[in-house]
Design a protein around this motif. Structure first.
Motif, short mmCIF file in Angstrom:
data_model
loop_
_atom_site.label_atom_id
_atom_site.label_comp_id
_atom_site.label_asym_id
_atom_site.label_seq_id
_atom_site.Cartn_x
_atom_site.Cartn_y
_atom_site.Cartn_z
N GLU A 150 89.42 105.06 53.99
CA GLU A 150 89.84 104.06 53.02
C GLU A 150 88.65 103.63 52.16
OE1 GLU A 150 92.50 100.00 52.82
OE2 GLU A 150 91.81 100.73 54.75
N TYR A 151 88.95 103.27 50.91
CA TYR A 151 87.94 102.84 49.96
C TYR A 151 87.82 101.32 49.98
CZ TYR A 151 85.10 103.05 45.77
OH TYR A 151 84.06 102.96 44.89
N PRO A 152 86.64 100.75 49.84
CA PRO A 152 85.35 101.40 49.65
C PRO A 152 84.85 102.04 50.93
CG PRO A 152 85.07 99.00 49.62
CD PRO A 152 86.53 99.29 49.75
N CYS A 153 84.28 103.23 50.75
CA CYS A 153 83.80 104.00 51.90
C CYS A 153 82.52 103.38 52.46
CB CYS A 153 83.56 105.44 51.48
SG CYS A 153 82.23 105.62 50.26
N VAL A 154 82.06 103.92 53.57
CA VAL A 154 80.86 103.40 54.23
C VAL A 154 79.65 103.49 53.31
CG1 VAL A 154 79.28 103.75 56.17
CG2 VAL A 154 81.74 103.89 56.54
N THR A 155 79.54 104.55 52.53
CA THR A 155 78.39 104.70 51.63
C THR A 155 78.32 103.54 50.64
OG1 THR A 155 78.52 107.10 51.82
CG2 THR A 155 77.28 106.23 49.95
N VAL A 156 79.45 103.22 50.02
CA VAL A 156 79.48 102.12 49.06
C VAL A 156 79.19 100.79 49.76
CG1 VAL A 156 80.96 100.84 47.46
CG2 VAL A 156 80.99 103.34 47.47
N ARG A 157 79.75 100.62 50.95
CA ARG A 157 79.52 99.38 51.71
C ARG A 157 78.04 99.24 52.11
NH1 ARG A 157 84.31 97.24 54.57
NH2 ARG A 157 86.11 98.28 53.70
N LEU A 158 77.40 100.36 52.45
CA LEU A 158 75.98 100.32 52.79
C LEU A 158 75.14 99.90 51.59
CD1 LEU A 158 75.65 103.48 55.06
CD2 LEU A 158 75.37 101.09 55.75
N LEU A 159 75.50 100.36 50.40
CA LEU A 159 74.78 99.95 49.19
C LEU A 159 74.86 98.43 49.00
CD1 LEU A 159 75.82 102.77 46.69
CD2 LEU A 159 73.54 102.38 47.66
N GLY A 160 75.95 97.85 49.44
CA GLY A 160 76.12 96.40 49.30
C GLY A 160 75.22 95.58 50.21
N LEU A 161 74.70 96.18 51.27
CA LEU A 161 73.87 95.42 52.21
C LEU A 161 72.61 94.85 51.57
CD1 LEU A 161 74.16 97.55 55.47
CD2 LEU A 161 75.28 95.37 54.93
N SER A 162 72.16 95.44 50.48
CA SER A 162 70.97 94.92 49.80
C SER A 162 71.23 93.55 49.17
CB SER A 162 70.55 95.88 48.69
OG SER A 162 70.24 97.14 49.20
N PHE A 163 72.48 93.18 49.05
CA PHE A 163 72.82 91.96 48.31
C PHE A 163 73.59 90.95 49.15
CE2 PHE A 163 72.68 95.57 45.37
CZ PHE A 163 71.63 95.16 44.56
N THR A 164 73.44 91.00 50.46
CA THR A 164 74.18 90.07 51.33
C THR A 164 73.78 88.61 51.10
OG1 THR A 164 72.60 90.43 53.12
CG2 THR A 164 74.61 91.79 53.13
N ASN A 165 72.61 88.36 50.54
CA ASN A 165 72.18 86.97 50.27
C ASN A 165 72.79 86.42 48.99
OD1 ASN A 165 70.62 87.36 52.48
ND2 ASN A 165 68.67 87.33 51.43
#
Length: 140
Positions: free
Chosen positions: A115-130
């Protein structure tokens, strides 16, 4: 959850704008040259480049011109390309199930990929959790 890609593209654009707004500290056009900066009460500030006098005002103007770090820009470009590669794909106009075009490769036509967003896209988001707009549901 489709807002993750828009969120990421906005953050990457902001990071690019910040990087382009930075002032040069290192590297500068004087890298690899012997630069000596001295000050005397009689002569004021002097800059010596490779043993030759150089106008101090001109040196400081050149040495502090805006200069984005090319490695940071390349990293931002790579992340944008990952978002392009991991684009959403649906199974026809009536389907509500959305998958990742890249991650669903190799699945049979009748199988549903991740299912989308895939893990790759979700991992890119970790840089912006703040960031205040980050949605915890996007966390992988």
């Amino acid at each position: 959850m489709s807002g993750l890609v828009e969120f990421l593209r906005a953050r990457l654009d902001e990071a690019r704008a910040r990087e382009h707004g930075k002032r040069r500290s290192i590297p500068s056009p004087f890298d690899g040259h012997d630069v000596e900066i001295t000050y005397s009460s009689y002569e004021g500030q002097q800059v010596i480049v490779d043993g030759h006098p150089y106008p101090a005002e001109q040196y400081f103007k050149i040495a502090t011109e805006p200069a984005p770090d090319p490695n940071v820009i390349a990293d931002l470009d790579a992340k944008q390309r990952l978002l392009d590669l991991h684009a959403p794909d649906s199974f026809g106009s009536t389907s509500t199930y959305v998958t990742c075009k890249e991650c669903s490769q190799g699945y049979e036509v009748h199988e549903w990929g991740p299912e989308y967003p895939c893990v790759t896209v979700r991992l890119l988001g970790l840089s912006f959790t703040n960031h205040p707009d980050y949605d915890e549901r996007w966390r992988p």
